[in-house]
Design a protein around this motif. Structure first.
Motif, PDB file in Angstrom:
ATOM      1  N   SER A   1       1.035 -14.665 -47.646  1.00 43.42           N
ATOM      2  CA  SER A   1       2.336 -13.798 -47.129  1.00 43.42           C
ATOM      3  C   SER A   1       3.656 -14.932 -46.923  1.00 43.42           C
ATOM      4  CB  SER A   1       2.184 -13.557 -45.472  1.00 43.42           C
ATOM      5  OG  SER A   1       3.231 -13.992 -44.480  1.00 43.42           O
ATOM      6  N   SER A   2       3.162 -16.802 -46.823  1.00 42.36           N
ATOM      7  CA  SER A   2       4.572 -17.557 -46.345  1.00 42.36           C
ATOM      8  C   SER A   2       4.946 -18.274 -47.406  1.00 42.36           C
ATOM      9  CB  SER A   2       4.120 -18.011 -45.424  1.00 42.36           C
ATOM     10  OG  SER A   2       2.926 -19.490 -45.704  1.00 42.36           O
TER      11      SER A   2
ATOM     12  N   THR B   1       8.385 -11.962 -39.506  1.00 44.05           N
ATOM     13  CA  THR B   1       8.900 -10.546 -39.700  1.00 44.05           C
ATOM     14  C   THR B   1       8.383 -10.037 -40.329  1.00 44.05           C
ATOM     15  OG1 THR B   1      11.131 -11.429 -38.925  1.00 44.05           O
ATOM     16  CG2 THR B   1      10.999  -9.258 -39.996  1.00 44.05           C
ATOM     17  N   GLU B   2       7.446 -10.847 -41.661  1.00 37.96           N
ATOM     18  CA  GLU B   2       7.037  -9.483 -42.301  1.00 37.96           C
ATOM     19  C   GLU B   2       5.652  -9.147 -41.879  1.00 37.96           C
ATOM     20  OE1 GLU B   2       5.975  -9.220 -47.317  1.00 37.96           O
ATOM     21  OE2 GLU B   2       5.844 -10.768 -46.074  1.00 37.96           O
ATOM     22  N   MET B   3       4.844  -9.935 -41.117  1.00 41.63           N
ATOM     23  CA  MET B   3       4.279  -9.993 -40.673  1.00 41.63           C
ATOM     24  C   MET B   3       3.703  -8.729 -39.721  1.00 41.63           C
ATOM     25  SD  MET B   3       2.061 -13.665 -40.211  1.00 41.63           S
ATOM     26  CE  MET B   3       2.620 -14.188 -38.766  1.00 41.63           C
TER      27      MET B   3
ATOM     28  N   ASN C   1      11.252 -22.161 -31.781  1.00 44.40           N
ATOM     29  CA  ASN C   1      12.330 -20.878 -31.802  1.00 44.40           C
ATOM     30  C   ASN C   1      12.577 -20.134 -32.949  1.00 44.40           C
ATOM     31  OD1 ASN C   1      13.614 -22.028 -29.849  1.00 44.40           O
ATOM     32  ND2 ASN C   1      14.661 -24.233 -31.066  1.00 44.40           N
ATOM     33  N   ARG C   2      11.601 -20.354 -34.020  1.00 47.44           N
ATOM     34  CA  ARG C   2      11.594 -19.228 -34.839  1.00 47.44           C
ATOM     35  C   ARG C   2      10.066 -18.042 -35.071  1.00 47.44           C
ATOM     36  NH1 ARG C   2      10.246 -24.143 -38.209  1.00 47.44           N
ATOM     37  NH2 ARG C   2       7.910 -23.895 -37.652  1.00 47.44           N
TER      38      ARG C   2
ATOM     39  N   ALA D   1      12.708 -14.209 -34.941  1.00 50.38           N
ATOM     40  CA  ALA D   1      11.407 -13.080 -35.386  1.00 50.38           C
ATOM     41  C   ALA D   1      11.525 -11.385 -34.432  1.00 50.38           C
ATOM     42  CB  ALA D   1      10.000 -13.461 -35.547  1.00 50.38           C
ATOM     43  N   PRO D   2      11.508 -10.446 -34.867  1.00 46.62           N
ATOM     44  CA  PRO D   2      12.177  -9.337 -33.982  1.00 46.62           C
ATOM     45  C   PRO D   2       9.927  -9.479 -33.554  1.00 46.62           C
ATOM     46  CG  PRO D   2      11.716  -8.674 -36.175  1.00 46.62           C
ATOM     47  CD  PRO D   2      11.804 -10.566 -36.488  1.00 46.62           C
TER      48      PRO D   2
END
Length: 131
Positions: free
Chosen positions: A9-10, A55-57, A125-126, A130-131
């Motif tokens: 994923s990353s 975010t994708e996860m 912070n990352r 993320a939502p």
């Protein structure tokens, strides 16, 4: 394993087809777990990497009704970086310590800057962005 899923994923170096296959598998896994009423625990050291796409996860987990809780283990920076140094020195990863420098010579100011993106505040912070 969850580490392989997170890498797929990353990791932008992953062939797109492999990455897509792994994300399809992850989505199917999440859907099956949700249908069975199961909780999911994802555990990997890969979450510290700047290229991990949080975010994708979350876009896979949240539509299935999962609430995400991050549990973080804090390790003092100099303990962490010294452990990292020991790992690369023992395994002789090419490029990280080709001269087998002692820790005090290996840990330059440039290297400190490079590793800060994978340590506590930057990772926190990352995740918060993320939502």
């Amino acid at each position: 394993s969850s580490t392989n899923i997170m890498n797929a994923s990353s990791n932008s170096k992953c062939p797109k087809t492999y990455r897509d296959i792994m994300m399809d598998y992850f989505q199917s896994f999440v859907e099956d777990a949700a249908n069975q009423g199961s909780n999911i625990l994802l555990s990997t050291e890969e979450f510290d990497r700047a290229e991990t796409n949080i975010t994708e996860m979350t876009n896979v987990l949240i539509p299935q009704g999962y609430k995400i809780h991050a549990v973080v283990y804090y390790r003092r920076f100099y303990d962490w970086i010294h452990s990292w140094y020991n790992q690369i020195t023992k395994s002789r990863w090419n490029g990280w310590n080709p001269n087998n420098d002692p820790f005090v010579q290996w840990l330059t100011n440039d290297r400190l800057q490079e590793f800060q993106s994978s340590y506590s505040v930057a990772v926190y912070n990352r995740f918060m962005e993320a939502p």
